[in-house]
Design a protein around this motif. Structure first.
Motif, short mmCIF file in Angstrom:
data_model
loop_
_atom_site.label_atom_id
_atom_site.label_comp_id
_atom_site.label_asym_id
_atom_site.label_seq_id
_atom_site.Cartn_x
_atom_site.Cartn_y
_atom_site.Cartn_z
N ALA A 51 43.62 -27.56 -21.36
CA ALA A 51 42.53 -26.66 -21.79
C ALA A 51 41.25 -27.45 -22.06
N LYS A 52 41.38 -28.64 -22.64
CA LYS A 52 40.21 -29.45 -22.98
C LYS A 52 39.72 -30.28 -21.80
N GLY A 53 40.57 -30.51 -20.79
CA GLY A 53 40.23 -31.47 -19.74
C GLY A 53 40.22 -32.87 -20.32
N ARG A 54 41.16 -33.12 -21.24
CA ARG A 54 41.18 -34.39 -21.97
C ARG A 54 42.06 -35.41 -21.25
N PRO A 55 41.59 -36.67 -21.11
CA PRO A 55 42.43 -37.69 -20.46
C PRO A 55 43.73 -37.88 -21.24
N PRO A 139 43.28 -31.66 -31.81
CA PRO A 139 42.01 -32.30 -31.48
C PRO A 139 40.88 -31.29 -31.69
N SER A 140 39.66 -31.77 -31.63
CA SER A 140 38.54 -30.84 -31.78
C SER A 140 38.59 -29.81 -30.64
N ALA A 141 38.19 -28.56 -30.97
CA ALA A 141 38.38 -27.43 -30.04
C ALA A 141 37.20 -27.28 -29.08
N ASN A 142 36.87 -28.39 -28.38
CA ASN A 142 35.81 -28.38 -27.38
C ASN A 142 36.37 -28.94 -26.09
N ARG A 143 35.64 -28.68 -24.97
CA ARG A 143 36.00 -29.38 -23.73
C ARG A 143 35.76 -30.86 -23.93
N VAL A 147 30.25 -31.65 -27.45
CA VAL A 147 30.05 -31.67 -28.89
C VAL A 147 31.12 -30.84 -29.60
N SER A 148 31.63 -31.33 -30.73
CA SER A 148 32.68 -30.63 -31.47
C SER A 148 32.16 -29.31 -32.06
N PRO A 149 33.03 -28.29 -32.13
CA PRO A 149 32.62 -26.99 -32.65
C PRO A 149 32.74 -26.91 -34.18
N SER A 235 31.32 -42.15 -24.41
CA SER A 235 30.63 -40.87 -24.41
C SER A 235 31.62 -39.81 -24.82
N HIS A 236 31.36 -39.18 -25.92
CA HIS A 236 32.39 -38.33 -26.52
C HIS A 236 31.76 -37.05 -27.04
N TYR A 237 30.52 -37.11 -27.35
CA TYR A 237 29.88 -36.00 -28.07
C TYR A 237 28.54 -35.70 -27.40
MG MG Z 1 37.20 -34.61 -30.33
#
Ligand code: MG
Ligand code: AMP
Length: 340
Positions: A51-55, A139-143, A147-149, A235-237
């Motif tokens: 859902a996040k496209g997180r590595p 984890p934070s609920a963003n792609r 930026v974190s929500p 690059s994270h945010y």
């Molecule tokens: Mg996060």
């Protein structure tokens, strides 16, 4: 369709039932909104990454209703017990060794022998953890890379249609993510010492110093571009427009992220705190970046400029997030400012 659930008993019960069934539900914490899944269910955890496209090499923080529950999966050190007594529930994440009997899916901690655990302080998060009666990966609920929500509407902007529900708890009071402190002795003597501060956050270095005098700031990438910890992506945010830091003037094509009296000449301003209150600035940082990015693009501006923020208290977490948003390396600071 992603459902928006109210933070009452029925909403919390519904969210808990969805989580127990392996669905994804975003929930408010005192830091930012988390994307919750049953941490013991490998398929549910895999759905978070999708859902996040997180590595997959970026491990997740596991949320618990109590320190006892956390320490049943992760082996506490004496310092971990002290810190848990002082700062839990609260915005401090501890990286500890996994216990042999740990119930958490391997994927949640990216197959590492360690586990990042926390007891959040938000009453809705705690009620949800108790109702679900399972540890939640959150984890934070963003792609990934965004930026974190800090409010339910931000979660929907990021993940509408990709998750079952959002539990709406209004604005997150702290607004930056938890402090991540690694108490494990591995990797052996990284920079020679531990515990190590992997990410500055809601619990300040000053508050930790009496417990962890030797904590090192090892966030982000080192001088040679090497990663210092799992998930420490530079690059994270990121907003979509380029961000310039330590601005003492403002260009004609720039929108201003102000801290204290705004620089003269800015056409578009988001004020983090007119009175230079770091707590207020942290609470509004991500909302401000989101708003400014959106409005600046709409107004045809070409970039964002942020006024300087002092590197003390929550300012350390704010500057860390701004450095990442500006795609700058967050190089280790040694000795940390409070020991210098
Ligand atoms: Mg996060
Ligand atoms: P997020 O959930 O997006 O706020 O990010 C969680 C962060 O916690 C990751 O980026 C890692 O930096 C850190 N983390 C989680 N688990 C571990 C672990 N086992 N070892 C080291 N760092 C971790």
């Amino acid at each position: 369709m992603t459902r928006l659930l109210p933070p009452d008993a029925a909403g919390i019960a519904e969210a808990a039932a969805l989580l127990r069934a392996g669905e994804l539900v975003a929930f408010p914490t005192e830091t930012v909104y988390g994307l919750g899944a049953d941490a013991t269910n490998g398929k549910a955890v895999a759905a978070i990454f999708a859902a996040k496209g997180r590595p997959l090499f970026n491990p997740l923080i596991i949320h618990y209703a109590s320190a006892e529950a956390a320490f049943a999966d992760a082996m506490p050190t004496p310092l971990a017990v002290q810190l848990a007594e002082k700062f839990w529930p609260g915005p401090l994440t501890l990286v500890l060794e996994r216990r042999g009997e740990c119930r958490i899916a391997d994927l949640a901690s990216a197959d590492l022998p360690t586990l990042a655990v926390r007891v959040p302080a938000h009453p809705i998060a705690l009620a949800l953890l108790r109702a679900a009666a399972i540890p939640l990966a959150g984890p934070s609920a963003n792609r990934s890379g965004r930026v974190s929500p800090t409010r339910a509407a931000h979660v929907l902007e990021e993940l509408e249609g990709r998750i079952a529900a959002v539990l709406d708890g209004g604005d997150c009071p702290i607004g930056v993510e938890s402090t991540v402190l690694d108490l494990t002795p591995t990797p052996a003597d990284l920079n020679g010492r531990f515990p190590r501060l992997l990410r500055p956050g809601g619990v300040t270095a000053e508050a930790l110093a009496p417990f962890t005098g030797g904590a090192l700031v090892t966030v982000g990438i080192d001088g040679t571009g090497g990663l210092l910890g799992p998930g420490m992506l530079a690059s994270h945010y990121a907003p979509s427009l380029p961000l310039r830091l330590h601005a003492h003037d403002i260009g004609p094509d720039e929108a201003l992220l102000a801290f204290g009296p705004a620089l003269p000449g800015a056409k578009l301003v988001y004020q983090l705190s007119a009175t230079r209150d770091l707590g207020r600035a942290a609470a509004h940082l991500f909302e401000g970046l989101r708003w400014l990015d959106h409005e600046a693009a709409r107004a045809g501006l070409k970039g964002l400029a942020a006024m300087p923020i002092p590197e003390e208290g929550l300012g350390q977490a704010i500057n860390d997030r701004l450095m990442r948003a500006a795609h700058l390396p967050t190089i280790p600071i040694f000795p940390p400012p409070y020991l210098a």
